[in-house]
Design a protein around this motif. Sequence first.
Motif, PDB file in Angstrom:
ATOM      1  N   VAL A   1       0.857  -1.184   0.000  1.00  0.00           N
ATOM      2  CA  VAL A   1       0.000   0.000   0.000  1.00  0.00           C
ATOM      3  C   VAL A   1       0.889   1.229   0.000  1.00  0.00           C
ATOM      4  O   VAL A   1       1.798   1.352   0.831  1.00  0.00           O
ATOM      5  N   PHE A   2       0.644   2.133  -0.907  1.00  0.00           N
ATOM      6  CA  PHE A   2       1.401   3.376  -0.990  1.00  0.00           C
ATOM      7  C   PHE A   2       0.534   4.500  -0.432  1.00  0.00           C
ATOM      8  O   PHE A   2      -0.643   4.606  -0.774  1.00  0.00           O
ATOM      9  N   LEU A   3       1.110   5.312   0.417  1.00  0.00           N
ATOM     10  CA  LEU A   3       0.358   6.318   1.156  1.00  0.00           C
ATOM     11  C   LEU A   3       0.644   7.724   0.645  1.00  0.00           C
ATOM     12  O   LEU A   3       1.693   7.990   0.060  1.00  0.00           O
ATOM     13  N   ASN A   4      -0.303   8.632   0.896  1.00  0.00           N
ATOM     14  CA  ASN A   4      -0.109  10.047   0.578  1.00  0.00           C
ATOM     15  C   ASN A   4      -0.510  10.915   1.772  1.00  0.00           C
ATOM     16  O   ASN A   4      -0.971  12.029   1.615  1.00  0.00           O
ATOM     17  N   ASP A   5      -0.314  10.376   2.964  1.00  0.00           N
ATOM     18  CA  ASP A   5      -0.652  11.119   4.172  1.00  0.00           C
ATOM     19  C   ASP A   5       0.520  12.007   4.593  1.00  0.00           C
ATOM     20  O   ASP A   5       1.631  11.870   4.100  1.00  0.00           O
TER      21      ASP A   5
ATOM     22  N   ALA B   1      -1.038  13.494  12.791  1.00  0.00           N
ATOM     23  CA  ALA B   1      -1.522  13.445  11.411  1.00  0.00           C
ATOM     24  C   ALA B   1      -2.085  14.817  11.041  1.00  0.00           C
ATOM     25  O   ALA B   1      -2.802  15.444  11.829  1.00  0.00           O
TER      26      ALA B   1
ATOM     27  N   ARG C   1      -0.893  11.285  -5.642  1.00  0.00           N
ATOM     28  CA  ARG C   1      -1.112   9.853  -5.455  1.00  0.00           C
ATOM     29  C   ARG C   1      -0.148   9.301  -4.417  1.00  0.00           C
ATOM     30  O   ARG C   1       0.923   9.841  -4.180  1.00  0.00           O
ATOM     31  N   GLY C   2      -0.502   8.186  -3.800  1.00  0.00           N
ATOM     32  CA  GLY C   2       0.362   7.536  -2.832  1.00  0.00           C
ATOM     33  C   GLY C   2       1.660   7.074  -3.479  1.00  0.00           C
ATOM     34  O   GLY C   2       1.686   6.752  -4.659  1.00  0.00           O
TER      35      GLY C   2
ATOM     36  N   CYS D   1       5.663   3.797  -7.138  1.00  0.00           N
ATOM     37  CA  CYS D   1       4.504   3.004  -6.734  1.00  0.00           C
ATOM     38  C   CYS D   1       4.474   1.805  -7.676  1.00  0.00           C
ATOM     39  O   CYS D   1       5.315   1.701  -8.562  1.00  0.00           O
TER      40      CYS D   1
ATOM     41  N   HIS E   1       2.364  13.927   8.108  1.00  0.00           N
ATOM     42  CA  HIS E   1       2.438  13.979   9.570  1.00  0.00           C
ATOM     43  C   HIS E   1       3.435  15.037  10.008  1.00  0.00           C
ATOM     44  O   HIS E   1       4.389  15.345   9.290  1.00  0.00           O
TER      45      HIS E   1
ATOM     46  N   CYS F   1       6.160   5.875  -2.433  1.00  0.00           N
ATOM     47  CA  CYS F   1       7.272   5.715  -1.502  1.00  0.00           C
ATOM     48  C   CYS F   1       8.478   6.393  -2.133  1.00  0.00           C
ATOM     49  O   CYS F   1       8.486   6.678  -3.327  1.00  0.00           O
TER      50      CYS F   1
END
Length: 136
Positions: free
Chosen positions: A1-5, A18, A27-28, A50, A7, A30
Amino acid sequence: VFLNDLHLLELPSMTWTALTTSGSVPRGRCQAVMMLSSDEEIVMTFGGACHSDPQPGQAYGDMVQDLCDVALLHLPTLTWLPAQGLPRHTVQRGGTNALIRTADSRCFIFGGMQSDPGEDQPKFLSTMTEVLGLDS
Protein backbone atom coordinates in the motif's frame (compact mmCIF):
# COMPACT_ATOMS: atom_id res chain seq x y z
CA VAL A 1 0.00 0.00 0.00
CA PHE A 2 1.40 3.38 -0.99
CA LEU A 3 0.36 6.32 1.16
CA ASN A 4 -0.11 10.05 0.58
CA ASP A 5 -0.65 11.12 4.17
CA LEU A 6 1.25 13.88 5.95
CA HIS A 7 2.44 13.98 9.57
CA LEU A 8 4.11 16.55 11.81
CA LEU A 9 6.89 15.52 14.20
CA GLU A 10 6.92 17.62 17.38
CA LEU A 11 10.62 17.56 18.27
CA PRO A 12 10.34 18.56 21.96
CA SER A 13 7.97 15.66 22.71
CA MET A 14 9.02 13.38 19.80
CA THR A 15 5.34 12.78 18.97
CA TRP A 16 3.71 12.52 15.55
CA THR A 17 0.45 14.23 14.59
CA ALA A 18 -1.52 13.45 11.41
CA LEU A 19 -2.25 16.58 9.35
CA THR A 20 -5.34 17.08 7.19
CA THR A 21 -4.60 18.52 3.76
CA SER A 22 -6.85 19.69 0.95
CA GLY A 23 -6.53 20.44 -2.74
CA SER A 24 -4.94 18.29 -5.44
CA VAL A 25 -3.57 15.57 -3.15
CA PRO A 26 -0.85 13.61 -4.99
CA ARG A 27 -1.11 9.85 -5.45
CA GLY A 28 0.36 7.54 -2.83
CA ARG A 29 4.04 6.71 -3.21
CA CYS A 30 7.27 5.72 -1.50
CA GLN A 31 10.78 7.15 -1.81
CA ALA A 32 9.69 10.66 -2.83
CA VAL A 33 11.92 13.61 -1.94
CA MET A 34 10.80 16.98 -0.60
CA MET A 35 12.32 20.46 -0.40
CA LEU A 36 11.18 23.63 1.33
CA SER A 37 11.14 26.87 -0.66
CA SER A 38 13.38 29.65 0.62
CA ASP A 39 10.37 31.60 1.94
CA GLU A 40 9.32 28.43 3.83
CA GLU A 41 5.76 28.53 2.46
CA ILE A 42 5.90 25.85 -0.26
CA VAL A 43 7.10 22.26 -0.07
CA MET A 44 7.98 20.70 -3.40
CA THR A 45 7.60 16.92 -3.64
CA PHE A 46 9.33 15.14 -6.51
CA GLY A 47 9.12 11.62 -7.82
CA GLY A 48 8.97 8.46 -5.82
CA ALA A 49 7.64 5.12 -6.87
CA CYS A 50 4.50 3.00 -6.73
CA HIS A 51 3.51 -0.22 -8.44
CA SER A 52 0.67 -2.14 -9.90
CA ASP A 53 -0.39 -5.45 -8.41
CA PRO A 54 2.35 -7.90 -9.41
CA GLN A 55 1.49 -10.97 -11.43
CA PRO A 56 3.40 -14.27 -11.05
CA GLY A 57 6.61 -14.14 -13.09
CA GLN A 58 6.20 -10.45 -13.88
CA ALA A 59 9.45 -8.52 -14.38
CA TYR A 60 10.27 -5.81 -11.83
CA GLY A 61 10.10 -3.09 -14.51
CA ASP A 62 6.59 -4.18 -15.47
CA MET A 63 5.12 -3.58 -12.00
CA VAL A 64 7.08 -0.54 -10.77
CA GLN A 65 6.00 2.93 -11.80
CA ASP A 66 8.86 5.39 -11.30
CA LEU A 67 7.16 8.72 -10.84
CA CYS A 68 8.55 11.94 -12.30
CA ASP A 69 5.88 14.36 -11.16
CA VAL A 70 6.06 17.48 -9.01
CA ALA A 71 3.52 18.37 -6.32
CA LEU A 72 3.47 21.60 -4.31
CA LEU A 73 2.11 21.94 -0.77
CA HIS A 74 1.25 25.43 0.51
CA LEU A 75 2.21 25.12 4.19
CA PRO A 76 0.20 28.00 5.70
CA THR A 77 -3.06 26.44 4.43
CA LEU A 78 -1.94 22.79 4.04
CA THR A 79 -3.32 22.89 0.49
CA TRP A 80 -1.86 20.83 -2.35
CA LEU A 81 -1.68 23.06 -5.41
CA PRO A 82 -2.81 21.81 -8.85
CA ALA A 83 -0.07 19.92 -10.65
CA GLN A 84 -1.15 20.81 -14.19
CA GLY A 85 1.61 22.50 -16.13
CA LEU A 86 4.35 21.61 -13.65
CA PRO A 87 7.50 20.11 -15.17
CA ARG A 88 8.07 16.37 -15.50
CA HIS A 89 11.50 14.88 -15.96
CA THR A 90 10.88 11.54 -17.61
CA VAL A 91 14.51 10.43 -17.66
CA GLN A 92 15.35 11.34 -14.08
CA ARG A 93 12.49 9.65 -12.32
CA GLY A 94 12.01 7.25 -9.48
CA GLY A 95 12.70 7.00 -5.80
CA THR A 96 16.44 7.35 -5.45
CA ASN A 97 16.68 11.08 -5.96
CA ALA A 98 18.07 13.78 -3.73
CA LEU A 99 16.91 17.40 -3.75
CA ILE A 100 19.73 19.85 -3.12
CA ARG A 101 19.53 23.59 -2.31
CA THR A 102 22.71 25.62 -2.66
CA ALA A 103 23.69 28.64 -0.55
CA ASP A 104 22.40 30.94 -3.31
CA SER A 105 18.98 29.14 -3.27
CA ARG A 106 19.45 27.22 -6.52
CA CYS A 107 17.73 23.81 -6.43
CA PHE A 108 18.88 20.58 -8.07
CA ILE A 109 17.54 17.03 -8.43
CA PHE A 110 20.31 14.45 -8.30
CA GLY A 111 20.10 10.78 -9.14
CA GLY A 112 17.07 8.73 -10.02
CA MET A 113 16.02 5.34 -11.18
CA GLN A 114 14.54 3.83 -14.31
CA SER A 115 12.60 0.58 -14.10
CA ASP A 116 12.05 -0.13 -17.76
CA PRO A 117 9.35 -2.59 -18.93
CA GLY A 118 10.66 -6.13 -19.16
CA GLU A 119 13.72 -5.43 -17.00
CA ASP A 120 14.30 -7.28 -13.73
CA GLN A 121 16.60 -4.65 -12.20
CA PRO A 122 16.31 -0.85 -12.18
CA LYS A 123 18.98 1.41 -13.67
CA PHE A 124 20.36 3.95 -11.21
CA LEU A 125 21.27 7.39 -12.53
CA SER A 126 23.88 10.01 -11.65
CA THR A 127 22.17 12.86 -13.51
CA MET A 128 21.75 16.35 -12.02
CA THR A 129 19.00 18.74 -13.15
CA GLU A 130 18.36 22.28 -11.96
CA VAL A 131 14.82 23.07 -10.73
CA LEU A 132 13.73 26.50 -11.91
CA GLY A 133 10.76 28.50 -10.62
CA LEU A 134 10.32 27.03 -7.14
CA ASP A 135 10.78 30.45 -5.53
CA SER A 136 9.07 32.55 -8.17
